[in-house]
Structure formats: C-alpha cells, structure tokens
Design an enzyme around this catalytic site. Sequence first.
Site: not given
Length: 659
Positions: A313, A371, A438, A507, A578
């Site tokens: 990643g 994982v 988050k 958004t 969100e």
Amino acid sequence: MISYAKIYRFLQSKVGSFGCVDSRIVLTCDMIISIVASLCVALIVEPMSGDENFYFIKVLISSFLASIVAFALFHTYRIIVRHTRVLDMKRIACAVLTKVVIIVTLWLFIIGEVDMFNHDFLYLLLVVCVLEYFITFSLLVLARVLLIDMYEKMATPVTRSRSKLMVYGTTRSSISLLSLLTQSKKYEICGILNFDSKNFSQKVFNYKVFPFNTVDDLESIFKKQNFSFLIFPTLRDLHQEEERVVKFCHDCGVKMLISPNIDNALSNDNEFKLGIREIKIEDLLGRDEIQINMKEVRRKFLGKTVMVTGAAGSIGSELCRQMATLGASTIVLFDNAETPLHDIRIELDEKWGKNAPDGERVKIVPIIGNVCERDRLEYVFERYQPQIVFHAAAYKHVPLMEENPCEAIKTNVTGTRNVADCCIKYGVSNMIMISTDKAVNPTNVMGATKRAAEMYVQGLSQNIASGGIKCETKFTTTRFGNVLGSNGSVVPLFQKQLENGGPLTVTSPEICRFFMSIPEACRLVSEATSLGMGGDIFVFDMGEPVKIIELAKNMIKLAGYVPEKDIKIEITGLRPGEKLYEEVLATEENSTMTEHPKIRKAKIRSVNFDEVQRLCNELDVHATVLKGNCNCQMEVVSLLKQLVPEFKSQNSIFEKLDN
C-alpha cells in the site's frame, strides 16, 4: 566556406571542456600574459643599461623566472577559470606581488652595487614595481573575465522555444539557483522577483531585480516581462507568499516551480538536471513538513529484521523504502495484493537489494498473505523472527466499509489481533500500529473498527505493564489524517477528474480534512518507534484543516484552469458514514508533550481488556459466520457499538442503532 554559425555551434558543443581548461594551458597563458606585461613596463621605463637589446633579454628572462615561481607557489593555474571568484582573485594578487618582489631582487642583483639613497633610482624602482603589479594583475583578470564571458555566451542555448522564467527572492538559495539556471535549455531568465517595501531596483549576475510591494506592482511587472513561470528556491519561500505571489500566479495563469535540491543540480555530463518540478498540491498544505531526526531514528532500525504488513500500500511501501535507507538488514513485505507487492519488491531490490553495494544491501522478503489468516502469520513470524513490526494492513474506504462491515471487522479488528498476538508469542520488541483520525469519536464503521483495534492493542499493553502477560513487546499507535497521494485518496481522484475535463466532485462545501504527505506520515511512524514506551497513541500538529472545496480550486488553478469557468466543481452530498470535520483527539482525551515539539502523546482512558477481548471474539464469530446474511449486519455493527461506545453513525443505515 565554413560559416560563423557552424563555428559557433562547434564551440558550443565543446563548451563543457572549454569551461574546464587544462591547468597546463592555463599556466602557459598566464606566463605569456605575465611576460608581455613585463615587456610593456620595460617599454615605458627607459633602459637601465646602454645595450637596449640585452636589456629586453634580461627583462624577459627575469619575468619568466619570477612568474613561474610565483604561479607555482600560489597554484593559480589550478583555479577553474569559469568559477573564478573573489577569493581566487586574492591568490592571483598575491602571486603577482611575489613576481614583482622576485623581479626587483633579480634586477638589483644584475645591476650590482647601487646607491640606495639616490632619489632618482628609488623613484624609478617604485614606478617599475607599481606598473609591473598593475599591468600584470589587470591583464590576468581581464583574460579571465573575457573567458568567463565567452563561456557563458556559448553555454547559453540559442533557441527561440525557451519559456520566460522569473526567479523568486535574493537569498543565498535564490542566487545559487539563478547561477545554475543560466545553463538551462528550457528556461530563459527574465529577472528576479523580490518583495521590497523600499522599491529599490538592483542587479544580480546582470539580471534585473524587480521589487514589489503590492499586487499592483506584481501586475505591472507581469505586463512588462510577460513571464510564464516563477520558480521558488525553497518551500519556505512558497509558504511565505501564499497570500500574495501564489494567489497572483493562480489568477494570471503563471505556472509555479519549486527546486527541491540545488546541491546535486548538475550531472556529470553537464546537463541541467536540477530536479525542478511544478508546485504540487502537497506543497500548499499551509505549513512546513514535520522534520524528524533521522540519525537518531536510524539507530533503532540499524541491522534489524523489520516486517511490514500492508507493504504494497501507499504507507506500507513508503515505510519499506525508509527502513531500507535506515539500515534494516531484512525487510519482510507482507501483503495479499499480488501485483503491487511484486512492483515494490522489484523497486526495493533494484535500489537496496541485489544491485546495492555489499555493505548497504538489504534482504527483501516478499510474502503473499492475509492478516486474517492466523496460520500464515504464524509461519512468517516463526521463520523470519522479525524484531520490529509495522502494521499498516487495513481497509480504509469509509463508504465501502459502511456497506461491508463484516469485512472491515475481519481485517481491521481480527487482523490486528492476529498480528499483535504473534508479536507477543514470538518476542517482537516493537509493534507499531497505523491508525487514523477517523478512529476519534467515529461516525462510520471504518473508524470504529480502527478504534476497536487501538483498544485491543492498548489492553495488551496494560496487561504487559501489570504483569498479566509475560513479555517485553512494546505496542505503539500512530494517528494521522488524510495522506496526500495515497491510493484512493481525494487528490488522485481530482487528478483523474481533471484529466477527463471535470467536473471535480466534492461531497460538501463545508467538509474539512487534515492532510499530510506520505513521506511525512512514515517519518512520524518511524519516530514513534523511538518515543513509544508501550501502549502510547501518538498524534501531531497537522496545522489547520483544509477545506476540500479549496483543495479542488487550488488543483484546478495549478493545472492552469479557472475554477467554475474551465472546470466545474459539483457538490454531491455526504456519503454514508462521512462527517464534515475530523478530530485528532477524542473529547475524553487530552495530550502531553514529547521530545518532539510537533508530536504529542494522547492521554487515553484505560480499557477493560477482558471485556474488550470478549467483544472482539464475538465480533470475529459474527463477522465470519454471519457475513453472508445481510440482515445480520445490524447485529454485527450493534456489537461494534458496544465495544466502541463513542461510535455514533452519521448519514448511515446504522443510525437507528444509536436510538
């Protein structure tokens, strides 16, 4: 007939060697100039003997001997002519003075007995010394000035396609950059732009300095010079001018460039390769990147075996690169994404693996695995015995995880448990978990699963500290905001939309996020390994949050377009889960300072590890057994809300569970 243009092009093609003349040629030229200067003096001053021819022979011989001794003593011929500076002029001046002293000594010896109290003789001697010094020094300097001027004219490409460029500032970095840019085949320098309230015009390297104080001054300069590019020598200069010059460039369509590295500007073939690039959106974060003392961090990883989960990643791959540069002996790359893992393996092998020098070679071990599969993890830990583990494997897309909560729980919660348990079982010294902002007062499944993972790791640390678990593994968690340029982040999305001609989708006009660059995020993670004492959650000063709609506008301007005129911005509405604003620390938490002024440690509440473990087990069972049943998503998320009581859903079907 050979034209002048052909001769010019021939000399221009040889300008590299022309600029670095052989030292023997320089010495020969200097000797000729010095002897000619002495003969000029001899013509001016009447002969000291009756035989004029013999007199000039004596002058020639004495000048030759004096010059070669003086130039040899001060090595003036070793100075690269095109790089002659004031300090080099001092060496030339000393050499000429030495020559004069030697010549006078030789003449006195040849003449024999003289009356030192004869005023006419002393006057004549003084005239000879002054003329000899002045004429020799002047001719030597003049020759170098002419040579430098010829070199610069031939080094400057003759082309009509070069873009007009303005350099910002008159600092040392700006002057160094300006010196290198004179050899650019792509840009034509039209001057230097400098903030100056006194409005006093100057020149640097024969380039005019254009002072400005107001936007009107900038507009006036732009109209007269009509430059297409403006280059900043450092990011600090860029940040200082965001409200003035950067905004002006956006409005006028002037492209901005940055020079990240001046020291390695020229390659061996004398081609201009300064690494100049256009300003990227991460350069406009509104703050300087957080700097880490990498020398201190290097001690932590030197010679160690490091394992990175999620190695393919954005964050994981950058961590692998940094571990290679920090001297890790072995890097275990663990990921289930085949092609990206293959790509990062090839990159690491080329730079630090098989092709690297023996002393700098790093063993690269790519492992395909998930994982969530405990047996696969056990095999890797048992075989390679990692000493430090970076856990970056996670699902991170908020709307997607809101629709697939079972998979989010399996990877983010159970996957983290598997890695942490293996770290304890196999005696890993440090595990660093990559978390997110988050996870603070989460409003979505993704953030809640990351907070659950934090709680499990935190509970393990508390048990180790209390003696409930016998091991010395230190667990550290790092939280940071959105990473610019990471896979699936807003910046690559905007870039793709720009390539397609828009619109850019936002958004909400009020939505804000914290941003950081990938290398900055990974440096923070590396530093956390050194600061962590076990069970710590590190956060850091990310500056002010950035409005996504402003980010979109800046990206449109950087691309050379006008927002809402050339490229539209479309408001699409908040996505499931969100929220408008992200937080770095939960409201129940505060923080304490660390050794690094920009990094703080969250002062988190303790958790009941037995309860956390029980709920994690239930979550794992539900997510594994019931994930095929859509009706059971509510049950799974309900359990997640029990484990993370601050989890309050927003704009989601799971809001009903909060009632």
